[in-house]
Design a protein around this motif. Structure first.
Motif, PDB file in Angstrom:
ATOM      1  N   TRP A  23       0.842  -1.195   0.000  1.00  0.00           N
ATOM      2  CA  TRP A  23       0.000   0.000   0.000  1.00  0.00           C
ATOM      3  C   TRP A  23       0.880   1.247   0.000  1.00  0.00           C
ATOM      4  CZ3 TRP A  23      -0.304   4.107   3.395  1.00  0.00           C
ATOM      5  CH2 TRP A  23      -1.388   4.973   3.233  1.00  0.00           C
ATOM      6  N   SER A  24       0.418   2.329  -0.622  1.00  0.00           N
ATOM      7  CA  SER A  24       1.172   3.578  -0.644  1.00  0.00           C
ATOM      8  C   SER A  24       0.224   4.766  -0.580  1.00  0.00           C
ATOM      9  CB  SER A  24       2.017   3.670  -1.919  1.00  0.00           C
ATOM     10  OG  SER A  24       2.648   4.936  -2.005  1.00  0.00           O
ATOM     11  N   GLU A  25       0.692   5.844   0.055  1.00  0.00           N
ATOM     12  CA  GLU A  25      -0.084   7.085   0.084  1.00  0.00           C
ATOM     13  C   GLU A  25      -0.151   7.724  -1.298  1.00  0.00           C
ATOM     14  OE1 GLU A  25       1.640   9.651   2.946  1.00  0.00           O
ATOM     15  OE2 GLU A  25       0.709   8.648   4.673  1.00  0.00           O
ATOM     16  N   ASP A  26       0.857   7.451  -2.126  1.00  0.00           N
ATOM     17  CA  ASP A  26       0.912   7.987  -3.484  1.00  0.00           C
ATOM     18  C   ASP A  26      -0.015   7.153  -4.377  1.00  0.00           C
ATOM     19  OD1 ASP A  26       1.464   8.978  -5.959  1.00  0.00           O
ATOM     20  OD2 ASP A  26       3.546   8.264  -6.022  1.00  0.00           O
ATOM     21  N   PRO A  27      -1.113   7.728  -4.863  1.00  0.00           N
ATOM     22  CA  PRO A  27      -2.067   6.963  -5.673  1.00  0.00           C
ATOM     23  C   PRO A  27      -1.425   6.275  -6.875  1.00  0.00           C
ATOM     24  CG  PRO A  27      -2.984   9.112  -5.113  1.00  0.00           C
ATOM     25  CD  PRO A  27      -1.543   9.132  -4.698  1.00  0.00           C
ATOM     26  N   ALA A  28      -0.515   6.969  -7.546  1.00  0.00           N
ATOM     27  CA  ALA A  28       0.117   6.393  -8.735  1.00  0.00           C
ATOM     28  C   ALA A  28       0.910   5.139  -8.370  1.00  0.00           C
ATOM     29  CB  ALA A  28       1.021   7.431  -9.402  1.00  0.00           C
ATOM     30  N   GLU A  29       1.671   5.222  -7.282  1.00  0.00           N
ATOM     31  CA  GLU A  29       2.467   4.061  -6.846  1.00  0.00           C
ATOM     32  C   GLU A  29       1.551   2.916  -6.410  1.00  0.00           C
ATOM     33  OE1 GLU A  29       5.870   2.838  -3.524  1.00  0.00           O
ATOM     34  OE2 GLU A  29       5.118   4.903  -3.626  1.00  0.00           O
ATOM     35  N   TYR A  30       0.514   3.277  -5.648  1.00  0.00           N
ATOM     36  CA  TYR A  30      -0.413   2.262  -5.141  1.00  0.00           C
ATOM     37  C   TYR A  30      -1.127   1.545  -6.284  1.00  0.00           C
ATOM     38  CZ  TYR A  30      -4.236   0.356  -2.213  1.00  0.00           C
ATOM     39  OH  TYR A  30      -5.131  -0.467  -1.571  1.00  0.00           O
ATOM     40  N   ILE A  31      -1.588   2.297  -7.276  1.00  0.00           N
ATOM     41  CA  ILE A  31      -2.277   1.708  -8.423  1.00  0.00           C
ATOM     42  C   ILE A  31      -1.331   0.803  -9.206  1.00  0.00           C
ATOM     43  CG2 ILE A  31      -3.355   2.233 -10.651  1.00  0.00           C
ATOM     44  CD1 ILE A  31      -4.463   4.809  -9.220  1.00  0.00           C
ATOM     45  N   GLY A  32      -0.102   1.254  -9.375  1.00  0.00           N
ATOM     46  CA  GLY A  32       0.893   0.430 -10.066  1.00  0.00           C
ATOM     47  C   GLY A  32       1.124  -0.876  -9.326  1.00  0.00           C
ATOM     48  N   ASN A  33       1.248  -0.788  -8.002  1.00  0.00           N
ATOM     49  CA  ASN A  33       1.455  -2.000  -7.190  1.00  0.00           C
ATOM     50  C   ASN A  33       0.255  -2.938  -7.256  1.00  0.00           C
ATOM     51  OD1 ASN A  33       3.879  -0.890  -6.368  1.00  0.00           O
ATOM     52  ND2 ASN A  33       3.114  -0.189  -4.391  1.00  0.00           N
ATOM     53  N   SER A  34      -0.948  -2.359  -7.331  1.00  0.00           N
ATOM     54  CA  SER A  34      -2.172  -3.168  -7.281  1.00  0.00           C
ATOM     55  C   SER A  34      -2.328  -4.080  -8.490  1.00  0.00           C
ATOM     56  CB  SER A  34      -3.399  -2.252  -7.172  1.00  0.00           C
ATOM     57  OG  SER A  34      -3.648  -1.589  -8.404  1.00  0.00           O
ATOM     58  N   LEU A  35      -1.655  -3.750  -9.587  1.00  0.00           N
ATOM     59  CA  LEU A  35      -1.772  -4.551 -10.806  1.00  0.00           C
ATOM     60  C   LEU A  35      -0.799  -5.726 -10.824  1.00  0.00           C
ATOM     61  CD1 LEU A  35      -2.245  -1.620 -13.301  1.00  0.00           C
ATOM     62  CD2 LEU A  35      -3.938  -3.403 -12.793  1.00  0.00           C
ATOM     63  N   SER A  36      -0.091  -5.931  -9.713  1.00  0.00           N
ATOM     64  CA  SER A  36       0.814  -7.086  -9.597  1.00  0.00           C
ATOM     65  C   SER A  36       0.056  -8.369  -9.943  1.00  0.00           C
ATOM     66  CB  SER A  36       1.343  -7.151  -8.158  1.00  0.00           C
ATOM     67  OG  SER A  36       2.125  -8.303  -7.971  1.00  0.00           O
ATOM     68  N   PRO A  37       0.695  -9.275 -10.675  1.00  0.00           N
ATOM     69  CA  PRO A  37       2.134  -9.387 -10.945  1.00  0.00           C
ATOM     70  C   PRO A  37       2.607  -8.639 -12.195  1.00  0.00           C
ATOM     71  CG  PRO A  37       1.025 -11.350 -11.704  1.00  0.00           C
ATOM     72  CD  PRO A  37      -0.026 -10.494 -11.077  1.00  0.00           C
ATOM     73  N   ALA A  38       1.735  -7.896 -12.842  1.00  0.00           N
ATOM     74  CA  ALA A  38       2.146  -7.151 -14.037  1.00  0.00           C
ATOM     75  C   ALA A  38       3.038  -5.972 -13.648  1.00  0.00           C
ATOM     76  CB  ALA A  38       0.914  -6.642 -14.783  1.00  0.00           C
ATOM     77  N   LYS A  39       3.987  -5.652 -14.509  1.00  0.00           N
ATOM     78  CA  LYS A  39       4.864  -4.496 -14.306  1.00  0.00           C
ATOM     79  C   LYS A  39       4.288  -3.315 -15.085  1.00  0.00           C
ATOM     80  CE  LYS A  39       7.672  -7.242 -12.116  1.00  0.00           C
ATOM     81  NZ  LYS A  39       7.733  -7.192 -10.630  1.00  0.00           N
ATOM     82  N   VAL A  40       4.419  -2.121 -14.530  1.00  0.00           N
ATOM     83  CA  VAL A  40       3.877  -0.945 -15.206  1.00  0.00           C
ATOM     84  C   VAL A  40       5.008  -0.003 -15.604  1.00  0.00           C
ATOM     85  CG1 VAL A  40       1.738  -1.131 -13.888  1.00  0.00           C
ATOM     86  CG2 VAL A  40       3.515   0.423 -13.103  1.00  0.00           C
ATOM     87  N   VAL A  41       4.766   0.741 -16.678  1.00  0.00           N
ATOM     88  CA  VAL A  41       5.736   1.726 -17.156  1.00  0.00           C
ATOM     89  C   VAL A  41       5.455   3.077 -16.517  1.00  0.00           C
ATOM     90  CG1 VAL A  41       6.616   2.963 -19.173  1.00  0.00           C
ATOM     91  CG2 VAL A  41       6.061   0.507 -19.338  1.00  0.00           C
ATOM     92  N   SER A  42       4.175   3.470 -16.519  1.00  0.00           N
ATOM     93  CA  SER A  42       3.808   4.760 -15.941  1.00  0.00           C
ATOM     94  C   SER A  42       2.331   4.757 -15.529  1.00  0.00           C
ATOM     95  CB  SER A  42       4.048   5.901 -16.946  1.00  0.00           C
ATOM     96  OG  SER A  42       3.195   5.765 -18.060  1.00  0.00           O
ATOM     97  N   VAL A  43       2.020   5.669 -14.590  1.00  0.00           N
ATOM     98  CA  VAL A  43       0.637   5.824 -14.131  1.00  0.00           C
ATOM     99  C   VAL A  43       0.325   7.313 -14.075  1.00  0.00           C
ATOM    100  CG1 VAL A  43      -1.037   5.418 -12.289  1.00  0.00           C
ATOM    101  CG2 VAL A  43       0.770   3.726 -12.723  1.00  0.00           C
ATOM    102  N   ALA A 102      -7.335   6.649 -13.364  1.00  0.00           N
ATOM    103  CA  ALA A 102      -5.907   6.551 -13.688  1.00  0.00           C
ATOM    104  C   ALA A 102      -5.723   5.872 -15.037  1.00  0.00           C
ATOM    105  CB  ALA A 102      -5.182   5.763 -12.609  1.00  0.00           C
ATOM    106  N   GLU A 103      -4.723   6.365 -15.789  1.00  0.00           N
ATOM    107  CA  GLU A 103      -4.327   5.712 -17.040  1.00  0.00           C
ATOM    108  C   GLU A 103      -2.981   5.046 -16.797  1.00  0.00           C
ATOM    109  OE1 GLU A 103      -2.684   7.534 -20.929  1.00  0.00           O
ATOM    110  OE2 GLU A 103      -4.874   7.378 -21.236  1.00  0.00           O
ATOM    111  N   VAL A 104      -2.934   3.749 -17.018  1.00  0.00           N
ATOM    112  CA  VAL A 104      -1.730   2.966 -16.730  1.00  0.00           C
ATOM    113  C   VAL A 104      -1.134   2.452 -18.040  1.00  0.00           C
ATOM    114  CG1 VAL A 104      -0.784   0.972 -15.504  1.00  0.00           C
ATOM    115  CG2 VAL A 104      -2.674   2.279 -14.500  1.00  0.00           C
ATOM    116  N   ILE A 105       0.153   2.670 -18.223  1.00  0.00           N
ATOM    117  CA  ILE A 105       0.864   2.166 -19.399  1.00  0.00           C
ATOM    118  C   ILE A 105       1.706   0.971 -18.962  1.00  0.00           C
ATOM    119  CG2 ILE A 105       2.404   2.726 -21.310  1.00  0.00           C
ATOM    120  CD1 ILE A 105      -0.174   4.413 -21.180  1.00  0.00           C
TER     121      ILE A 105
END
Length: 365
Positions: free
Chosen positions: A280-300, A309-312
């Motif tokens: 979990w993270s206070e930063d929404p972008a980081e948290y959203i990126g983490n939530s899509l695990s096990p997929a890796k993200v380029v940017s949020v 949020a738009e996730v690449i």
């Protein structure tokens, strides 16, 4: 009867913890009500149980008056003073009217009250025990399966002192329940009824996941690691977001355990349900990126106003990020509370190129 009843009441108080005084009061009230029903005309009566020798007596109560107009509730001054010379007008005279067959009635009624009190007390004890387990996990064995007319099944779980029911809506899709099989379930609600308490349990509730982790991971139980959010599609997949209050302890690692031993215990209890543990993270972008695990993200990129949020993600990670039938992104959105739109890098480049081309055409015009 009197000595036997006293001994029985003493034994009940010692063995069952049922107050002797509460039973005596109930017997007195029941006897008084029973006697009143047998009277052709109503009267003010009182039953008294002697706590010392066990004798039970019936008393009538009447108001002392100069001239009697209602014999059921009034007594003349002359008659009252035959009972006690101290009586005055408007006093309430009380005198014994115990009938000859009152002992038999008392014995029968006392037995009924004791049986009733025992049942009530046992129900109360069971309720008191299980109300403390509300929103907690209980273990039990599958006792019986009842198939309804529509084909749905009710699963009855023996919890030792009482049966709990596992409704169709609380059963994991595809999960089978065999007779005498031992399972864990989450106590959703404990209801007090006129009969036994009703215990509603669940195998699909997210609370089951939470309590299993609290039981298996000491750091969660101690408050060092916190479970911030859970999203679950029972029987298939669960995502859980965790946070550490100690910089020296990594939250995800604590939940996974050495070589995955901790989380594996929970997976086994859930009969193979997949569990993604994310930070979990206070930063929404980081948290959203983490939530899509096990997929890796380029940017949020997040839109705070729209909470979207738009996730690449890399091209080869797109199907993993979305998941089978959109399950991964759906659980991630539920976990974070954000609307998530996923694009591959090539889709993002194509969209950007189209936007630039459109802008160029507008400028040329």
């Amino acid at each position: 009867m009197s000595a036997e009843l006293l001994n029985a009441l003493d034994q009940l108080e010692k063995e069952k913890g049922i107050s002797k005084e509460s039973i005596i009061c109930a017997i007195e009230e029941a006897l008084n009500a029973s006697y009143g029903k047998n009277l052709e005309t109503p009267a003010d009566t009182r039953v008294e149980y002697n706590r010392e020798n066990g004798q039970i007596k019936l008393y009538a109560r009447k108001v002392v008056v100069e001239e009697v107009t209602d014999e059921n509730c009034q007594l003349s001054l002359e008659e009252a003073r035959e009972i006690d010379p101290e009586f005055e007008l408007e006093d309430v005279a009380e005198f014994e009217i115990t009938p000859a067959d009152f002992g038999r009635l008392a014995s029968q009624k006392a037995k009924q009250i004791i049986i009733q009190k025992l049942r009530e007390e046992e129900r109360n004890l069971i309720y008191d025990e299980f109300i403390t387990k509300s929103k907690d996990i209980v273990s039990g064995t599958v006792q019986r399966v009842e198939t309804k007319a529509d084909g749905e099944k009710l699963i009855y779980i023996d919890l030792g002192k009482i049966e709990a029911v596992l409704l169709p809506s609380e059963q994991v899709p595809g999960e089978t329940y065999r007779f005498n099989e031992r399972i864990k379930a989450f106590v959703v609600e404990v209801k007090k009824t006129n009969k036994d308490p009703k215990i509603l349990i669940s195998r699909t509730h997210p609370g089951l996941i939470k309590r299993l982790f609290e039981m298996e991971v000491p750091e969660i139980n101690e408050g060092i690691v916190e479970i911030r959010s859970i999203s679950r599609e029972a029987g298939s997949r669960t995502k859980i977001a965790v946070h550490s209050n100690d910089d020296n302890i990594e939250a995800v690692g604590a939940c996974v355990g050495q070589k995955g031993t901790r989380v594996q215990v929970i997976v086994d209890e859930l009969k193979g349900e997949r569990i993604d543990i994310v930070k979990w993270s206070e930063d929404p972008a980081e948290y959203i990126g983490n939530s899509l695990s096990p997929a890796k993200v380029v940017s949020v990129e997040v839109d705070e106003d729209e909470k979207s949020a738009e996730v690449i993600v890399p091209d080869q990670q797109l199907s993993l990020a979305i998941g089978k039938e959109g399950q991964n992104v759906r659980l991630a959105a539920k976990l974070t509370g954000w609307k998530i739109d996923i694009k591959s890098e090539s889709q993002a480049r194509s969209s950007l190129a189209n936007e630039l081309f459109t802008e160029k055409e507008v400028d040329e015009e």
